[in-house]
Design an enzyme around this catalytic site. Structure first.
Site, PDB file in Angstrom:
ATOM      1  N   ARG A  84       0.856  -1.183   0.000  1.00  0.00           N
ATOM      2  CA  ARG A  84       0.000   0.000   0.000  1.00  0.00           C
ATOM      3  C   ARG A  84       0.894   1.236   0.000  1.00  0.00           C
ATOM      4  NH1 ARG A  84      -2.219  -3.496   3.982  1.00  0.00           N
ATOM      5  NH2 ARG A  84      -4.345  -4.230   3.502  1.00  0.00           N
ATOM      6  N   LYS A 136      -2.230  -2.185   8.043  1.00  0.00           N
ATOM      7  CA  LYS A 136      -3.660  -2.054   8.303  1.00  0.00           C
ATOM      8  C   LYS A 136      -4.095  -3.093   9.328  1.00  0.00           C
ATOM      9  CE  LYS A 136      -7.960  -1.447   5.717  1.00  0.00           C
ATOM     10  NZ  LYS A 136      -8.576  -1.491   4.374  1.00  0.00           N
ATOM     11  N   HIS A 140      -2.684   2.292  -5.588  1.00  0.00           N
ATOM     12  CA  HIS A 140      -3.357   1.039  -5.244  1.00  0.00           C
ATOM     13  C   HIS A 140      -3.573   0.154  -6.463  1.00  0.00           C
ATOM     14  CE1 HIS A 140      -4.776  -0.641  -1.485  1.00  0.00           C
ATOM     15  NE2 HIS A 140      -5.747  -1.261  -2.150  1.00  0.00           N
ATOM     16  N   ARG A 155      -0.854  -2.320  -6.611  1.00  0.00           N
ATOM     17  CA  ARG A 155      -1.084  -3.424  -5.656  1.00  0.00           C
ATOM     18  C   ARG A 155      -2.068  -4.426  -6.261  1.00  0.00           C
ATOM     19  NH1 ARG A 155      -1.311  -4.855  -0.015  1.00  0.00           N
ATOM     20  NH2 ARG A 155      -3.416  -5.326   0.715  1.00  0.00           N
ATOM     21  N   HIS A 199      -4.287  -9.454   3.812  1.00  0.00           N
ATOM     22  CA  HIS A 199      -5.743  -9.460   3.947  1.00  0.00           C
ATOM     23  C   HIS A 199      -6.163 -10.343   5.114  1.00  0.00           C
ATOM     24  CE1 HIS A 199      -6.461  -8.356  -0.577  1.00  0.00           C
ATOM     25  NE2 HIS A 199      -6.217  -7.307   0.174  1.00  0.00           N
ATOM     26  N   TYR A 244      -9.732 -10.951  -6.973  1.00  0.00           N
ATOM     27  CA  TYR A 244      -8.824 -10.936  -8.128  1.00  0.00           C
ATOM     28  C   TYR A 244      -9.091 -12.092  -9.093  1.00  0.00           C
ATOM     29  CZ  TYR A 244      -6.545  -7.447  -5.279  1.00  0.00           C
ATOM     30  OH  TYR A 244      -6.300  -6.320  -4.532  1.00  0.00           O
TER      31      TYR A 244
END
Length: 391
Positions: A235, A260, A324, A327, A350, A359
């Site tokens: 990120r 995150k 992003h 990414r 994640h 994806y």
């Protein structure tokens, strides 16, 4: 007038160097709606609604509450007999809304955010959104704002600002944080209908477009930043907060600290990236942060976005390219290579496999396996033609 009607008392008062009419009554939802139609303001000091002191306003009050309330203006009559006359409303432009910066967020809100160790990004988002909410209801008592008023505010944002469902959820969270976490009220999930989140496919660059983008960046520092975003699936905030010690050249890994959700993780360091980083460090000699601004602070997020925007224009890439997007491209290209989704999830950090699974919708590997029914029909026709007209 029937005695069963509620009573409204009108009282003159000098409020902030201006004579005002206080409109006193026991709590009554119908009367509150009527007084709001008069554009009356709430005074926390006097615990009452108030309007400018003038004959015109008195007439408007009588007209608004005719047949719905008994109006007691004994105090007005007494005051005027004592020598204070009603004053005409001055022709001046209405007061402007208080700027957001003039509204002070409760100290308890800020302290609770800090005690819960929210990320700097979340802290800024919550305080900004809650400050705007307070500005909208600056004439109301914050702790007495109702469910309906909060819903009205959300509708206002949707109609006038056309906010996305994602932003709407952020606004809801910022407001709920105050009433439920700061004031310790019960979690009332039912009182706001949260919108369904839009399902949007991520923008993904092809491998050729990634190379075009990087080829359009002559500056070593800028190229290193962009290459890291793509090659490690980082990120923007993760890249600018990397320290030299986070790069493990021997194991070819990058340590992402307190990302995150306050989680650490490891991601890949490519051979090309290791060489580029060595060249960059030798040339720029960063001291603490891997990427530093001229005053030795962490590189700014806006600078990273500007680098990519300029490079995408120079490379003539028509897709909207952001940090992003690189990414997204990293994850999609790994999936194209056949890397299992759970490994990609670990590299991206994640918390849910479902987040990574998006994806699969843009990966060419999964789509290439599917044959269009039109091609099946055409293949069938070609086979028939061969049987009829063998060569």
């Amino acid at each position: 007038m029937p005695n069963s009607l509620p009573i409204i008392k009108l009282v003159p008062v000098l409020h902030r160097d201006e004579w005002r009419i206080l409109i006193h009554f026991e709590y009554h939802s119908g009367l509150i709606r009527q007084v709001k139609k008069l554009s009356a303001k709430w005074s926390q000091t006097h615990k009452s609604w108030h309007l400018p002191y003038s004959r015109k306003q008195l007439n408007l009050i009588h007209h608004a509450f005719d047949q719905v309330a008994q109006i007691d203006q004994t105090a007005i009559v007494f005051q005027e007999k004592s020598g204070v006359k009603t004053v005409p409303v001055q022709s001046k432009s209405p007061p402007k809304k208080a700027p957001v910066k003039d509204i002070q967020i409760p100290e308890s809100y800020v302290k609770t955010l800090l005690h819960r160790r929210f990320s700097n990004s979340t802290y800024k988002t919550y305080t900004s959104l809650f400050k705007r909410f307070m500005t909208f209801y600056k004439d109301e008592v914050l702790d007495e704002i109702t469910k309906d008023q909060i819903v009205d505010y959300l509708l206002h944002l949707i109609k006038t600002k056309n906010i996305s469902t994602s932003t709407q959820n952020q606004v809801i969270n910022a407001i709920k944080f105050y009433y439920e976490k700061v004031l310790n009220r019960e979690n009332q999930k039912y009182w706001i209908n949260r919108p369904q989140r839009e399902f949007k496919l991520p923008v993904v660059l092809s491998e050729e477009e990634v190379m075009q983008l990087m080829a359009a960046i002559p500056n070593v520092k800028h190229l290193t930043i962009v290459a890291l975003l793509y090659s490690a699936g980082l990120r923007r905030g993760e890249v600018i907060h990397l320290k030299k010690g986070d790069i493990d050249m021997h194991r070819k890994q990058i340590k992402v600290v307190e990302s995150k959700g306050k989680k650490d993780r490891m991601t890949v360091l490519s051979e090309f990236m290791a060489e580029l980083l060595t060249k960059y460090v030798k040339e720029y000699k960063p001291t603490y942060w891997l990427f530093e601004s001229p005053d030795k602070k962490a590189y700014s997020p806006s600078s990273v976005a500007t680098i990519i925007k300029r490079a995408s224009i120079k490379a003539k890439i028509t897709k909207p390219v952001t940090p992003h997007v690189l990414r997204h491209s990293f994850a999609t290209h790994l999936m194209d290579q056949g890397i299992e989704t759970r490994y990609i999830q670990t590299l991206l950090g994640h918390s849910s496999l479902e987040t990574t699974a998006i994806y699969t919708h843009v990966s060419t590997r999964s789509i290439e396996k599917i044959k269009s029914p039109l091609d099946n029909i055409l293949d069938g026709l070609k086979e028939k033609e061969k049987k009829i007209n063998p060569q």
